[in-house]
Design a protein around this motif. Structure first.
Motif, PDB file in Angstrom:
ATOM      1  N   SER A 170       0.908  -1.200  -0.443  1.00 30.94           N
ATOM      2  CA  SER A 170       0.013  -0.171   0.414  1.00 30.94           C
ATOM      3  C   SER A 170       0.748   1.467  -0.132  1.00 30.94           C
ATOM      4  CB  SER A 170      -1.176   0.003   0.912  1.00 30.94           C
ATOM      5  OG  SER A 170      -1.922  -1.589   1.084  1.00 30.94           O
ATOM      6  N   ALA A 171       2.377   1.426   0.852  1.00 29.40           N
ATOM      7  CA  ALA A 171       2.665   2.114   0.819  1.00 29.40           C
ATOM      8  C   ALA A 171       3.664   2.439  -0.656  1.00 29.40           C
ATOM      9  CB  ALA A 171       3.783   2.731   1.569  1.00 29.40           C
ATOM     10  N   ALA A 172       3.833   1.894  -0.936  1.00 28.23           N
ATOM     11  CA  ALA A 172       4.940   1.470  -2.554  1.00 28.23           C
ATOM     12  C   ALA A 172       3.281   1.710  -3.569  1.00 28.23           C
ATOM     13  CB  ALA A 172       5.017   0.534  -3.017  1.00 28.23           C
ATOM     14  N   LEU A 173       2.149   1.688  -3.541  1.00 30.92           N
ATOM     15  CA  LEU A 173       1.186   2.189  -4.693  1.00 30.92           C
ATOM     16  C   LEU A 173       0.925   3.740  -4.405  1.00 30.92           C
ATOM     17  CD1 LEU A 173       0.089   1.504  -6.583  1.00 30.92           C
ATOM     18  CD2 LEU A 173      -2.350   0.486  -5.043  1.00 30.92           C
ATOM     19  N   ASN A 180       4.135  11.527  -3.021  1.00 28.34           N
ATOM     20  CA  ASN A 180       4.204  11.940  -1.354  1.00 28.34           C
ATOM     21  C   ASN A 180       4.315  10.824  -0.486  1.00 28.34           C
ATOM     22  OD1 ASN A 180       3.365  12.962   1.512  1.00 28.34           O
ATOM     23  ND2 ASN A 180       2.027  14.354   0.555  1.00 28.34           N
ATOM     24  N   PRO A 181       5.301  10.051   0.438  1.00 26.37           N
ATOM     25  CA  PRO A 181       5.497   9.578   1.631  1.00 26.37           C
ATOM     26  C   PRO A 181       4.218   9.805   2.186  1.00 26.37           C
ATOM     27  CG  PRO A 181       7.237  10.927   1.459  1.00 26.37           C
ATOM     28  CD  PRO A 181       6.125  11.816   0.635  1.00 26.37           C
ATOM     29  N   TYR A 182       4.070  10.548   2.690  1.00 25.72           N
ATOM     30  CA  TYR A 182       3.406  10.396   3.805  1.00 25.72           C
ATOM     31  C   TYR A 182       1.929  10.279   3.449  1.00 25.72           C
ATOM     32  CZ  TYR A 182       6.927  14.340   6.676  1.00 25.72           C
ATOM     33  OH  TYR A 182       7.935  13.750   6.823  1.00 25.72           O
ATOM     34  N   VAL A 183       1.771  10.200   2.794  1.00 24.05           N
ATOM     35  CA  VAL A 183       0.293   9.436   2.145  1.00 24.05           C
ATOM     36  C   VAL A 183       0.660   8.253   2.185  1.00 24.05           C
ATOM     37  CG1 VAL A 183      -1.172   9.448  -0.065  1.00 24.05           C
ATOM     38  CG2 VAL A 183      -0.249  11.616   1.312  1.00 24.05           C
ATOM     39  N   GLY A 184       2.143   7.360   1.202  1.00 18.74           N
ATOM     40  CA  GLY A 184       2.262   6.025   1.330  1.00 18.74           C
ATOM     41  C   GLY A 184       2.177   5.652   2.908  1.00 18.74           C
ATOM     42  N   LEU A 185       2.308   6.640   3.705  1.00 19.69           N
ATOM     43  CA  LEU A 185       2.713   6.129   5.526  1.00 19.69           C
ATOM     44  C   LEU A 185       1.193   5.754   5.729  1.00 19.69           C
ATOM     45  CD1 LEU A 185       4.278   4.934   7.691  1.00 19.69           C
ATOM     46  CD2 LEU A 185       4.549   7.555   8.208  1.00 19.69           C
ATOM     47  N   ALA A 186       0.220   6.672   5.539  1.00 17.01           N
ATOM     48  CA  ALA A 186      -1.067   6.001   5.529  1.00 17.01           C
ATOM     49  C   ALA A 186      -1.708   5.072   5.046  1.00 17.01           C
ATOM     50  CB  ALA A 186      -1.646   7.792   5.685  1.00 17.01           C
ATOM     51  N   GLY A 187      -1.544   5.184   4.414  1.00 18.57           N
ATOM     52  CA  GLY A 187      -2.194   3.730   3.410  1.00 18.57           C
ATOM     53  C   GLY A 187      -1.243   2.930   3.745  1.00 18.57           C
ATOM     54  N   ALA A 188      -0.167   2.894   3.583  1.00 19.12           N
ATOM     55  CA  ALA A 188       0.276   1.729   4.896  1.00 19.12           C
ATOM     56  C   ALA A 188      -0.407   0.998   6.595  1.00 19.12           C
ATOM     57  CB  ALA A 188       2.466   1.596   5.151  1.00 19.12           C
ATOM     58  N   MET A 189      -0.659   1.821   6.998  1.00 19.30           N
ATOM     59  CA  MET A 189      -1.327   1.797   8.180  1.00 19.30           C
ATOM     60  C   MET A 189      -2.752   1.032   7.892  1.00 19.30           C
ATOM     61  SD  MET A 189      -0.292   5.425   9.978  1.00 19.30           S
ATOM     62  CE  MET A 189      -1.144   4.675  11.874  1.00 19.30           C
ATOM     63  N   VAL A 336      11.886   3.779   3.401  1.00 17.74           N
ATOM     64  CA  VAL A 336      12.797   3.740   3.338  1.00 17.74           C
ATOM     65  C   VAL A 336      13.928   2.406   2.642  1.00 17.74           C
ATOM     66  CG1 VAL A 336      14.156   3.394   5.238  1.00 17.74           C
ATOM     67  CG2 VAL A 336      12.152   4.833   5.462  1.00 17.74           C
ATOM     68  N   SER A 337      13.825   2.091   2.702  1.00 16.22           N
ATOM     69  CA  SER A 337      14.974   0.636   2.356  1.00 16.22           C
ATOM     70  C   SER A 337      14.778  -0.015   0.743  1.00 16.22           C
ATOM     71  CB  SER A 337      14.367  -0.696   3.464  1.00 16.22           C
ATOM     72  OG  SER A 337      15.202  -1.563   2.727  1.00 16.22           O
ATOM     73  N   VAL A 338      14.316   0.186   0.356  1.00 17.36           N
ATOM     74  CA  VAL A 338      13.615  -0.758  -1.045  1.00 17.36           C
ATOM     75  C   VAL A 338      13.247   1.137  -1.810  1.00 17.36           C
ATOM     76  CG1 VAL A 338      13.648  -1.987  -2.837  1.00 17.36           C
ATOM     77  CG2 VAL A 338      14.231  -3.019  -0.032  1.00 17.36           C
ATOM     78  N   PRO A 339      14.009   0.704  -3.171  1.00 17.79           N
ATOM     79  CA  PRO A 339      12.893   1.692  -4.086  1.00 17.79           C
ATOM     80  C   PRO A 339      11.225   1.756  -4.249  1.00 17.79           C
ATOM     81  CG  PRO A 339      14.609   1.038  -5.030  1.00 17.79           C
ATOM     82  CD  PRO A 339      14.876   0.209  -3.883  1.00 17.79           C
ATOM     83  N   GLN A 340      10.885  -0.085  -4.384  1.00 17.51           N
ATOM     84  CA  GLN A 340      10.055  -0.287  -5.298  1.00 17.51           C
ATOM     85  C   GLN A 340       9.549  -1.444  -4.079  1.00 17.51           C
ATOM     86  OE1 GLN A 340      11.009  -1.659  -9.230  1.00 17.51           O
ATOM     87  NE2 GLN A 340      12.472  -2.787  -8.816  1.00 17.51           N
ATOM     88  N   PHE A 341       8.388  -2.296  -4.393  1.00 18.52           N
ATOM     89  CA  PHE A 341       7.307  -3.039  -4.047  1.00 18.52           C
ATOM     90  C   PHE A 341       8.021  -4.489  -4.523  1.00 18.52           C
ATOM     91  CE2 PHE A 341       4.024  -6.725  -3.436  1.00 18.52           C
ATOM     92  CZ  PHE A 341       4.651  -6.516  -1.837  1.00 18.52           C
TER      93      PHE A 341
END
Length: 428
Positions: A170-173, A180-189, A336-341
């Motif tokens: 979800s974060a990658a997508l 926006n990485p913060y939107v990705g973070l919210a999606g991961a949650m 953070v770790s890998v640039p893609q899923f």
């Protein structure tokens, strides 16, 4: 250790007698580790000088390298380990609990002896080793916190692996779509909550065995993300699988502290969020009304119900909270770790996080420290490859899991989890 046991007198009177129990698991574990280290140093001897780099080349404060003779230092530390093991054995013989300080000192000395042996003629970048350990442990810490909250409220969270994996997807997508990485973070949650929602629905509402539901969810999420990866992300990689990642945020002054400064205070937003989450959960679990209710539901749901706590509702929402926290750990993989899923990129770390919950005695702070230990073992595997030690590469790949088994086998038998964990509650 001593305990009270009832005894019966001839006149029928019941008295309480003190029964002493020896705790021998810790000295046995220390004996095994000491023997393994001694055997390693004896049958695979290494000579020369081992160099430890204490400072970071980019740091404003320069520290000199520390050089020690490999063989004398390794064997000298083995002698100290033998003495500490004898101390632990004496504590067990005297019916005393071995102090936590002894295990901590033993662990530091054992790691130092092993690194000294491994670094013969080479160099150990201490700051880089610790930085990598913290980085690799971030998903484990968030997963372990989710496991602690779930089991403390009475639901065994075996689905941590699925929460991490769907959080990473979800974060990658979403980060790729919105830049926006913060939107990705919210999606991961949200992804973590979705997995927890299914776990809670089947385990709490329909009373399905919690372990079985967790295992099935892990398989389901693995298959679902694998399918979506091939059908959606691979054909549209540039648009949907190029997430914008978090950059490092350097905290002035603190980041200049020798050794630990670059490790702890030159990190990304998610790592700083990890510090805050560990502290907040550890405080709230024991110092707030929420924590008291959560622990009551996990220990004695019938008693909690009698004082007006809605047991199943409390379990449902806290399991969802646990999923959101675990989802943040999944976001670390792709933001953070890998640039893609990638397919199955969590690689079973959810199960190591579950082991950290047990090793940490269902305590947030201890579980986080256990996760750091497993992260250190994983990064140590990479360092041993660089140092070209005579240890077979297959064993080095096993190292994080060997540490997990030793930790759980050495300490899990001495502890008891929440009394109602894994048990459904039926009112009335």
């Amino acid at each position: 250790m001593s305990a009270l046991a009832p005894t019966s007198a001839p006149d029928g009177t019941i008295h309480l007698a003190t029964v002493k129990v020896r705790r021998i698991k810790t000295p046995i574990l220390l004996t095994v580790i000491t023997a393994l280290l001694a055997a390693l140093f004896a049958f695979a001897p290494r000579d020369g000088v081992s160099t430890f780099r204490l400072g970071d080349p980019a740091s404003a404060i320069a520290l000199p390298n520390v050089e020690v003779p490999t063989a004398p230092t390794s064997w000298g530390i083995v002698v100290l380990l033998v003495l500490l093991t004898a101390w632990a054995a004496w504590d067990a013989w005297s019916y005393r609990r071995t102090g936590l300080w002894l295990a901590a000192v033993y662990g530091v000395l054992a790691v130092f002896a092993f690194l000294t042996w491994a670094a013969a003629g080479g160099l150990v970048p201490l700051t880089g080793l610790l930085f990598g350990a913290v980085s690799l442990s971030v998903p484990l810490v968030f997963g372990a916190l989710g496991g602690v909250i779930g089991e403390r409220v009475g639901v065994v969270n075996v689905a941590i692996e699925g929460q991490l994996l769907l959080g990473a997807f979800s974060a990658a997508l979403l980060s790729s779509i919105t830049d926006n990485p913060y939107v990705g973070l919210a999606g991961a949650m949200v992804g973590g909550v979705l997995v927890s929602f299914v776990l809670a629905a089947f385990a709490i509402k329909y009373l399905v065995d919690q372990v079985i539901v967790g295992v099935v969810l892990n398989v389901l999420v693995t298959g679902l993300t694998g399918f979506l990866y091939g059908a959606l992300l691979v054909p549209n990689e540039a648009e949907l699988n190029r997430p914008v990642r978090f950059t490092r945020i350097e905290i002035p002054l603190l980041s200049e502290i020798p050794i630990i400064g670059p490790v702890l205070f030159n990190q990304t937003f998610i790592v700083y969020l990890m510090y805050l989450t560990v502290a907040l959960v550890a405080w709230a679990l024991y110092r707030t009304r929420w924590g008291l209710r959560l622990r009551a539901v996990g220990e004695h749901p019938q008693a909690a119900d009698t004082v007006g706590i809605k047991v199943n509702v409390s379990r449902f929402w806290n399991v969802s909270l646990a999923g959101a926290i675990a989802g943040i750990g999944g976001a670390y993989f792709t933001l953070v770790s890998v640039p893609q899923f990638g397919k199955e990129m969590t690689a079973g770390l959810g199960f190591i996080a579950l082991a950290a919950v047990i090793f940490g005695r269902w305590d947030p702070l201890r579980a986080a420290l256990a996760a750091l230990l497993f992260g250190f073992a994983t990064n140590l595997q990479n360092l041993l490859t660089v140092l070209k030690t005579p240890i077979p590469s297959e064993f080095m790949l096993m190292l994080p899991y060997v540490v997990t088994i030793l930790a759980v086998a050495g300490f899990a038998g001495q502890i008891r989890g929440p009394a109602a964990a894994g048990k459904p509650y039926i009112k009335g």
